[in-house]
Design an enzyme around this catalytic site. Sequence first.
Site, PDB file in Angstrom:
ATOM      1  N   GLY A  47       0.821  -1.202   0.000  1.00 27.34           N
ATOM      2  CA  GLY A  47       0.000   0.000   0.000  1.00 27.34           C
ATOM      3  C   GLY A  47       0.852   1.247   0.000  1.00 27.34           C
ATOM      4  O   GLY A  47       2.046   1.210   0.328  1.00 27.34           O
ATOM      5  N   GLN A  52       2.849  10.262   1.197  1.00 26.39           N
ATOM      6  CA  GLN A  52       4.193   9.667   1.200  1.00 26.39           C
ATOM      7  C   GLN A  52       5.038  10.135   0.020  1.00 26.39           C
ATOM      8  O   GLN A  52       6.258   9.988   0.029  1.00 26.39           O
ATOM      9  CB  GLN A  52       4.112   8.127   1.188  1.00 26.39           C
ATOM     10  N   CYS A  96       7.254   0.381   6.903  1.00 24.02           N
ATOM     11  CA  CYS A  96       6.704   1.502   6.147  1.00 24.02           C
ATOM     12  C   CYS A  96       7.733   1.964   5.122  1.00 24.02           C
ATOM     13  O   CYS A  96       8.921   2.037   5.423  1.00 24.02           O
ATOM     14  CB  CYS A  96       6.372   2.642   7.110  1.00 24.02           C
ATOM     15  N   LEU A  97       7.250   2.268   3.921  1.00 24.73           N
ATOM     16  CA  LEU A  97       8.149   2.786   2.883  1.00 24.73           C
ATOM     17  C   LEU A  97       8.821   4.077   3.357  1.00 24.73           C
ATOM     18  O   LEU A  97       9.923   4.395   2.926  1.00 24.73           O
ATOM     19  CB  LEU A  97       7.348   3.073   1.600  1.00 24.73           C
ATOM     20  N   HIS A 138      -3.246   1.349   7.977  1.00 29.77           N
ATOM     21  CA  HIS A 138      -1.883   1.906   7.917  1.00 29.77           C
ATOM     22  C   HIS A 138      -1.847   3.092   6.947  1.00 29.77           C
ATOM     23  O   HIS A 138      -1.328   4.160   7.268  1.00 29.77           O
ATOM     24  CB  HIS A 138      -0.904   0.802   7.485  1.00 29.77           C
ATOM     25  N   GLU A 139      -2.418   2.893   5.760  1.00 27.60           N
ATOM     26  CA  GLU A 139      -2.376   3.961   4.744  1.00 27.60           C
ATOM     27  C   GLU A 139      -3.231   5.146   5.163  1.00 27.60           C
ATOM     28  O   GLU A 139      -2.856   6.302   4.946  1.00 27.60           O
ATOM     29  CB  GLU A 139      -2.823   3.436   3.381  1.00 27.60           C
ATOM     30  N   HIS A 142      -1.510   7.626   7.313  1.00 30.52           N
ATOM     31  CA  HIS A 142      -0.647   8.598   6.625  1.00 30.52           C
ATOM     32  C   HIS A 142      -1.431   9.866   6.261  1.00 30.52           C
ATOM     33  O   HIS A 142      -0.875  10.969   6.259  1.00 30.52           O
ATOM     34  CB  HIS A 142      -0.075   7.993   5.337  1.00 30.52           C
TER      35      HIS A 142
END
Lengths: 174, 174
Positions: A47, A52, A96-97, A138-139, A142
């Site tokens: 995701g 981000q 996480c990215l 999670h997304e 953000h």
Amino acid sequence: MAVLEILVYPDPRLKQISKPVTQFDGPLRSFVQDLEETLRAGPGGVGIAAPQVGRFERIIIVDVSSKPKIKHHGRLVLINPEILSQEGSAVGREGCLSVPEYTGNVARSKFITLRAQDEFGKPLEFNMERYEARAVQHEMDHLDGLLLLDRLVSRRDLFRRQTQEATAPKTKTS
Amino acid sequence: MKKWYMLTLVGQDRSGIVAQITRALYEGECNLGEASMVRLGGNFTVMLMVQFAGNEKALDDLIGPTCRSFDLRHHVDAIEGELLHHMEPDVRITVYGADRSGIIAEATGVLAEKGFNILNLESDVGGTTQNPIYVMTIEGIAEQGIEVLEEALQKLSREKGLETQLEPIDTLIG
Ligand SMILES: [Zn+2]
């Protein structure tokens, strides 16, 4: 199409709150394509959220279809996502990215009912569970400037939480 | 060139230990790496990666006074230190049962035979003085796959009267 640069903590922009999308137009759809290409460019990501890559609008992409043996809805572009209801809680490991070389345990709702729009503005509604529900939560964090770092539970909590869960009365699952 | 050392501390738990030790290290121009600090059976224990320009003796001298003031035993080892190269566990195992000698040896012995590489093990003794229970959670890498570990744990449960749980860790990256 382009792979966009991913913001990495401690970049303060990751703490920003994103605005709802109001224009469902060509530029939005081309951004969604770039966002998806950025997600696919990294290994193992399931995701990504628009903030981000430095675009502070409520847009996320989730695709957990590469994971074996789980229930999911395939590739999802979710714009202005909203959780209508949630049930249960489970601890799982997340990375996480935007937070390289770190993973931690985070508690998330097990079941969610989600409302969102697609990239054409069409309304969507899903009942999601476990891994896919975790990815969406999670997304969505953000979009509100929250990282997994804001939600860590200690490793020592894991067993206690699991046992509590095992002995708790079963909840409705859909 | 600063070198990495592992600093081990053990002593009676008293408030201010961590603050005073890390202050002394900071004033001695050390960098700190990863650490585990935990109270075990009323003792405070610290394993702390320290990066320091001098030799073991110099580091020893640096923290000596603080350790003496807290009645802490300490030990310094030169190590090969490496940050930002984490190994990700893919399995979490819980073993619990009535406390008796040999539980850890039995459990970790069968797991090692089946290719389980332990990254993190935590154990607690709970229950009552008359009936203590032993609870252990282990995270690690299943180098020969999960099925062989599951079989080994079932056998362990049957033969040794221990409760075991195995749960894959599928780290979500998003
Ligand atoms: Zn993330």
